[in-house]
Every structure is written in C-alpha cells, then in structure tokens.
Design an enzyme around this catalytic site. Structure first.
Site, PDB file in Angstrom:
ATOM      1  CG  HIS A 117      -1.900   0.826   1.022  1.00  0.00           C
ATOM      2  ND1 HIS A 117      -2.011   2.137   1.322  1.00  0.00           N
ATOM      3  CD2 HIS A 117      -3.190   0.650   0.808  1.00  0.00           C
ATOM      4  CE1 HIS A 117      -3.126   2.810   1.202  1.00  0.00           C
ATOM      5  NE2 HIS A 117      -4.142   1.925   0.576  1.00  0.00           N
ATOM      6  CG  ASP A 154      -8.581  -4.027  -2.637  1.00  0.00           C
ATOM      7  OD1 ASP A 154      -9.825  -4.195  -2.313  1.00  0.00           O
ATOM      8  OD2 ASP A 154      -7.762  -3.274  -3.022  1.00  0.00           O
TER       9      ASP A 154
HETATM   10  N1  CMC Z   1       4.283  -7.399  -4.885  1.00  0.00           N
HETATM   11  C1  CMC Z   1       5.659  -7.306  -4.908  1.00  0.00           C
HETATM   12  N2  CMC Z   1       6.452  -6.436  -4.767  1.00  0.00           N
HETATM   13  C2  CMC Z   1       5.860  -5.055  -4.456  1.00  0.00           C
HETATM   14  C3  CMC Z   1       4.458  -5.259  -4.333  1.00  0.00           C
HETATM   15  C4  CMC Z   1       3.731  -6.234  -4.590  1.00  0.00           C
HETATM   16  N3  CMC Z   1       2.277  -6.283  -4.309  1.00  0.00           N
HETATM   17  N4  CMC Z   1       4.187  -3.928  -3.910  1.00  0.00           N
HETATM   18  C5  CMC Z   1       5.207  -3.149  -4.065  1.00  0.00           C
HETATM   19  N5  CMC Z   1       6.416  -3.848  -4.211  1.00  0.00           N
HETATM   20  C6  CMC Z   1       7.610  -3.435  -4.256  1.00  0.00           C
HETATM   21  C7  CMC Z   1       8.042  -2.910  -5.613  1.00  0.00           C
HETATM   22  O1  CMC Z   1       8.495  -3.638  -6.398  1.00  0.00           O
HETATM   23  C8  CMC Z   1       9.033  -1.822  -5.145  1.00  0.00           C
HETATM   24  O2  CMC Z   1      10.083  -2.706  -4.918  1.00  0.00           O
HETATM   25  P1  CMC Z   1      11.852  -1.775  -5.034  1.00  0.00           P
HETATM   26  O3  CMC Z   1      11.809  -0.615  -3.928  1.00  0.00           O
HETATM   27  O4  CMC Z   1      12.622  -2.620  -5.043  1.00  0.00           O
HETATM   28  O5  CMC Z   1      11.487  -1.210  -6.491  1.00  0.00           O
HETATM   29  C9  CMC Z   1       8.473  -1.724  -3.500  1.00  0.00           C
HETATM   30  O6  CMC Z   1       7.735  -2.582  -3.082  1.00  0.00           O
HETATM   31  C10 CMC Z   1       7.755  -0.278  -3.494  1.00  0.00           C
HETATM   32  O7  CMC Z   1       6.601  -0.458  -4.369  1.00  0.00           O
HETATM   33  P2  CMC Z   1       6.140   0.916  -5.115  1.00  0.00           P
HETATM   34  O8  CMC Z   1       5.403   0.530  -6.244  1.00  0.00           O
HETATM   35  O9  CMC Z   1       7.188   1.865  -5.068  1.00  0.00           O
HETATM   36  O10 CMC Z   1       4.981   1.396  -4.119  1.00  0.00           O
HETATM   37  P3  CMC Z   1       3.728   2.243  -4.366  1.00  0.00           P
HETATM   38  O11 CMC Z   1       3.590   3.074  -2.946  1.00  0.00           O
HETATM   39  O12 CMC Z   1       3.969   3.198  -5.468  1.00  0.00           O
HETATM   40  O13 CMC Z   1       2.524   1.332  -4.557  1.00  0.00           O
HETATM   41  C11 CMC Z   1       0.855  -0.273  -4.544  1.00  0.00           C
HETATM   42  C12 CMC Z   1       1.491   1.025  -4.033  1.00  0.00           C
HETATM   43  C13 CMC Z   1      -0.419  -0.571  -3.871  1.00  0.00           C
HETATM   44  C14 CMC Z   1       0.326   0.380  -6.066  1.00  0.00           C
HETATM   45  C15 CMC Z   1       1.554  -1.543  -4.782  1.00  0.00           C
HETATM   46  O14 CMC Z   1       1.977  -2.057  -3.664  1.00  0.00           O
HETATM   47  C16 CMC Z   1       1.058  -2.571  -5.659  1.00  0.00           C
HETATM   48  O15 CMC Z   1       0.994  -2.612  -6.908  1.00  0.00           O
HETATM   49  N6  CMC Z   1       0.269  -3.430  -4.913  1.00  0.00           N
HETATM   50  C17 CMC Z   1      -0.626  -4.427  -5.616  1.00  0.00           C
HETATM   51  C18 CMC Z   1      -2.114  -3.922  -6.126  1.00  0.00           C
HETATM   52  C19 CMC Z   1      -2.815  -3.756  -4.881  1.00  0.00           C
HETATM   53  O16 CMC Z   1      -2.958  -4.638  -4.189  1.00  0.00           O
HETATM   54  N7  CMC Z   1      -3.389  -2.721  -4.902  1.00  0.00           N
HETATM   55  C20 CMC Z   1      -4.550  -2.297  -3.623  1.00  0.00           C
HETATM   56  C21 CMC Z   1      -4.173  -1.373  -2.841  1.00  0.00           C
HETATM   57  S1  CMC Z   1      -5.291  -1.249  -1.428  1.00  0.00           S
HETATM   58  C22 CMC Z   1      -6.660  -0.782  -2.006  1.00  0.00           C
HETATM   59  C23 CMC Z   1      -6.804   0.616  -3.054  1.00  0.00           C
HETATM   60  O17 CMC Z   1      -6.387   1.595  -2.415  1.00  0.00           O
HETATM   61  O18 CMC Z   1      -7.378   0.385  -3.901  1.00  0.00           O
END
Ligand code: CMC
Length: 430
Positions: A306, A364
């Site tokens: 998240h 989720d």
């Molecule tokens: N699986 C594997 N690695 C992950 C994941 C994941 N689900 N989420 C983040 N990471 C890693 C990512 O690769 C990155 O690694 P590094 O620092 O080595 O490059 C690190 O963790 C930080 O990720 P980020 O993409 O910079 O983080 P963000 O804050 O931009 O993204 C997120 C947040 C929710 C989009 C992301 O965690 C994600 O894509 N999760 C899966 C989709 C999901 O479950 N979304 C629902 C969110 S909750 C409900 C809502 O708000 O709608």
C-alpha cells in the site's frame, strides 16, 4: 496552524515558506508562492510528498496502521456502527442522534429507485460488458436524468445529489450485475436495510422466494463500511480534480469510479482473486512468490502493499475476521482458492522481501475472498468497492466546494521534450 517558517535557499534566492501543523500527521510546507517568488516548480510524480488540500474527514497513520473517520477508529466503526451511520458521519462530520439517523435513512430510502428510462440505457450495453464499464456510464448519465441536482452553487441541489448517489448506487450496481447475467432487474425494496436491499437486488429472482441471510447482510455492510473513505487516494483525488473545474456531481463521481477501476487501486480485489485462481494449488505458491520478488518480472502479489500503510492495513484485520465468519457460516473452508489465500498470506508474511519492504496484505486481499464466498463473480468486486466509496467521494467533493481556498487543479511539469524549432514542409524533411 502556526507561524513557523522554513527557509529555502537556492542560487541567489532565499524564500520563507510557512509551515502548518495538522491535528495529526506530519507538518506541511506551504509552497503556493514558490513559483511567483522563486520562479521554480516542485517535482513530485505520484504526489508522494504533496498535500493537495486541507481536510477534516479521514486520517491515516501508515506507520501505525491506523485509519480514523472524523477521529473515530475504523475498527470501532466496523464493530459497532453500520454503513449508513458512517455515511452520515463522513458527510456531516458528527455521529447522528437517533432522530437524525432516522431522518437520514428515510431520505436515502426515498431515492433508491432509478428513473425508469434508465432501463433502456442499460439495454444499450453489450451483455458481456464489464459491470464497471456500465456503472461508469450510468453514473455519468445521472446528470442527464436528474437535472434538478446538478447546480453546484445551490446547497440544496448539492445535498439532493449526495443522497441520490448514496441511495441509487446499490440499484445501479445490482442492475449492472443482473444485466450481465441476463436476469430481470429487481427493484429496490425499502423494507430492507441498505446491505440486505443490495443483496436482494443481486440475488433474488421473480420465480423464487429469496431471504437475505442476516449474517451475510452484516458482512456486506462491513465491506461497505471498510471501503467508505480513504482520504486523498487516486479516485478521490480524481473526483476533486474533476470538481475543481466546476463539473456537476454525477460527472465528478463517474470520473472517480473510472479511476478506481484500475488494478493498482479498486481493481486489485478482482486481480487478487484471479491471481489466487491462477496459482491454483498450495505447492505453486513459492513459484509465484519468487516471481513477485524478481525485478525482471512485472508480476506483483495482488492484494499486497500500500502507498500509505507500511504496517498491517487496519481494514484488512477486520476483513480477515469477517472472512472467517462468512466461510464458517457457509461451510466452505476447504475451497482451494481460499486455501491458497491462507497459505500465500502466511508464506509472504514470513518472507524477508515482504517484511523489509513493509508489504502486508491490504483490504483487497480478504474482501475478494468474502465476495467470492457470497457468490459474486470477480467482475463485481470493483463495482462493490465503487458503491462503498461513493460516500467518501461525495463527502470530499462537498468539503472541496465549501473550501474558500479551492481553485482549479492545474499541475505543472518538468518539460524534457524538444526546444523551440520551426516546422519543415514534408518535401524538405531528410
Ligand atoms: N508485490 C511485490 N512487490 C511489491 C508489491 C507487491 N504487491 N508492491 C510493492 N512492491 C515492491 C516494489 O516492486 C518496490 O520494490 P523496489 O523498491 O525494490 O523497487 C517496492 O515494493 C515499493 O513499491 P512501489 O510500487 O514504489 O510502491 P507504491 O506505493 O507506489 O505502490 C501499490 C503501492 C498498492 C500500487 C503497490 O503495492 C501494488 O501494486 N500492490 C498490488 C496492487 C494492490 O493490491 N492494490 C490495492 C491497494 S489497497 C486498495 C486501494 O487503495 O485501492
């Protein structure tokens, strides 16, 4: 707010930037005069360090894993309140008295039906359309059906638009489902509570009597409550940006729903369940965890991580408990998808990659499991999120329109394209 200031020095300039102290959360630097006085922009793709508005509705402490609506913790609201009371709290700022609650409920109930001509609008869609495609269209089309609640300068019209959206969303979403499976639309039944009414419109058919199970209605109401608002997330910020131009409420909320649909946001519950099905059996979990950790593979564990929570998502804790209750009631603990979910959660939490990056199951991860157990197809997961979040979008929309500081949203950019150059006619190009 305080009179503290930060001093920013660059080149030959020194600027004083006011610092505001919120009730909760980190201090905020006011950079509104930065361009006028310093001739520079700030650069913050994804708005990871940018506050875009002042708000009194919802607060999240991502480190602690805390979510407050008007100061009340989400776990208390999920345990002791109910969705329509939380709607009242979000919209009006305080918990209602009994009389206020009764009045609010009766106003919502009187608006549950859709304009009958909307039936023809639904019929224009393909049966195999994703329900979100239909819902985004129908929400936007409300401005074509309810002309008397589109004037945003009239507080009465704004109030009516809010009540209409909260009241009609269960009908809009249930009808998108009924249309997709070729069953007749079921009209709202105002004798039922909000969640039971939604379940009835989704699952009853004219040919048979259908009785809503109160435990499932309670679980549905809790799903609505847990998704009701989440401060300045992508879809809410979309609503605020759309509204900043003066667009009507139905257009703004439809814009929010369109944004919610994406798999990184509200589409994650559908994506999560599809991922669990793709994994298929517990012995394949290590392969998928390895893929999620591989930098060269775009695969991510859906339902994990998240932007704000760097600890357990407090909504996920309640949702997990609700999932256990529903599965127990329905006697389906041995469902293979659910077994994969439980084992995946355990293996990912124990894996240092996820703990070091503070990636925990989010709301989720569990909501999809409950909705699947209730009999909803995965395509209905995001629509149910949109139904629940509508009150958050409206509350934030109201707040924005009442804020004297609000103005049209217009981000700037770091331009890295070609500098000025002259047009060359096609026969002179090399
Ligand atoms: N699986 C594997 N690695 C992950 C994941 C994941 N689900 N989420 C983040 N990471 C890693 C990512 O690769 C990155 O690694 P590094 O620092 O080595 O490059 C690190 O963790 C930080 O990720 P980020 O993409 O910079 O983080 P963000 O804050 O931009 O993204 C997120 C947040 C929710 C989009 C992301 O965690 C994600 O894509 N999760 C899966 C989709 C999901 O479950 N979304 C629902 C969110 S909750 C409900 C809502 O708000 O709608």
């Amino acid at each position: 707010m305080t009179d503290r200031k930060a001093t920013l020095t660059f080149d030959d300039k020194t600027l004083e930037l006011p610092i505001y102290s919120p009730t909760l959360g980190p201090d905020v630097l006011d950079i509104r005069k930065l361009y006028a006085e310093g001739d520079v922009f700030t650069h913050d793709p994804g708005f990871t360090s940018t506050s875009a508005c002042e708000s009194t509705i919802t607060f999240i402490d991502g480190e602690k894993g805390e979510l407050l609506h008007r100061g009340y913790p989400i776990d208390q609201l999920a345990a002791d309140s109910h969705y329509l009371e939380v709607c009242y709290l979000l919209l009006y700022g305080e918990l209602p008295t009994r009389a206020q609650m009764e009045d609010f409920e009766s106003r919502v109930i009187r608006h549950t039906m859709l304009h009958d001509q909307m039936v023809y609008f639904y019929r224009g869609f393909r049966r195999d359309a994703h329900p979100m495609a239909i819902i985004v269209g129908v929400m936007g089309a409300m401005s074509a059906f309810y002309h008397d609640s589109t004037d945003i300068t009239d507080p009465w019209q704004r109030e009516v638009a809010s009540i209409r959206l909260i009241a009609k969303m269960p009908t809009i979403v249930a009808w998108a489902y009924k249309y997709s499976i070729g069953q007749p639309f079921v009209y709202p039944n105002n004798k039922l509570d909000y969640a039971s009414n939604f379940l009835n419109m989704c699952f009853s058919v004219p040919a048979e009597e259908y009785k809503v199970n109160p435990i499932l209605a309670r679980a549905m109401d809790r799903i609505f409550t847990l998704h009701a608002d989440h401060e300045q997330n992508a879809s809410t910020s979309t609503v605020r940006l759309a509204s900043s131009s003066g667009a009507n409420p139905f257009a703004c909320i439809a814009a929010g729903a369109a944004c919610l649909w994406g798999p990184a946001h509200g589409g994650a519950n559908q994506a999560c369940l599809e991922m669990l099905r793709e994994i298929g059996s517990v012995d394949r979990i290590p392969e998928f965890i390895a893929r999620a950790k591989d930098k060269n593979d775009p695969f991510r564990l859906m339902g994990f991580g998240h932007r704000v929570y760097k600890n357990f998502d407090p909504r996920a804790k309640v949702m997990k408990q609700s999932a256990d209750e529903v599965l127990d009631l329905l006697g389906i603990e041995d469902n293979p998808t659910l077994q994969v979910a439980k084992e995946l959660e355990a293996q990912a939490i124990a894996d240092p990659y996820f703990s070091e990056k503070k990636l925990f199951p989010n709301v989720d991860f569990y909501s999809g499991i409950i909705l699947e157990a209730m009999g909803f197809p995965t395509s209905m997961f995001t629509p149910i999120f949109a139904l629940s979040r509508t009150v958050g979008w409206i509350s934030q929309w109201h707040e924005q329109l009442s804020d004297p500081a609000h103005k049209i949203g217009r981000p700037r950019q770091l331009y890295t394209g070609a500098p000025h150059r002259d047009y060359v006619p096609v026969d002179q190009r090399g």
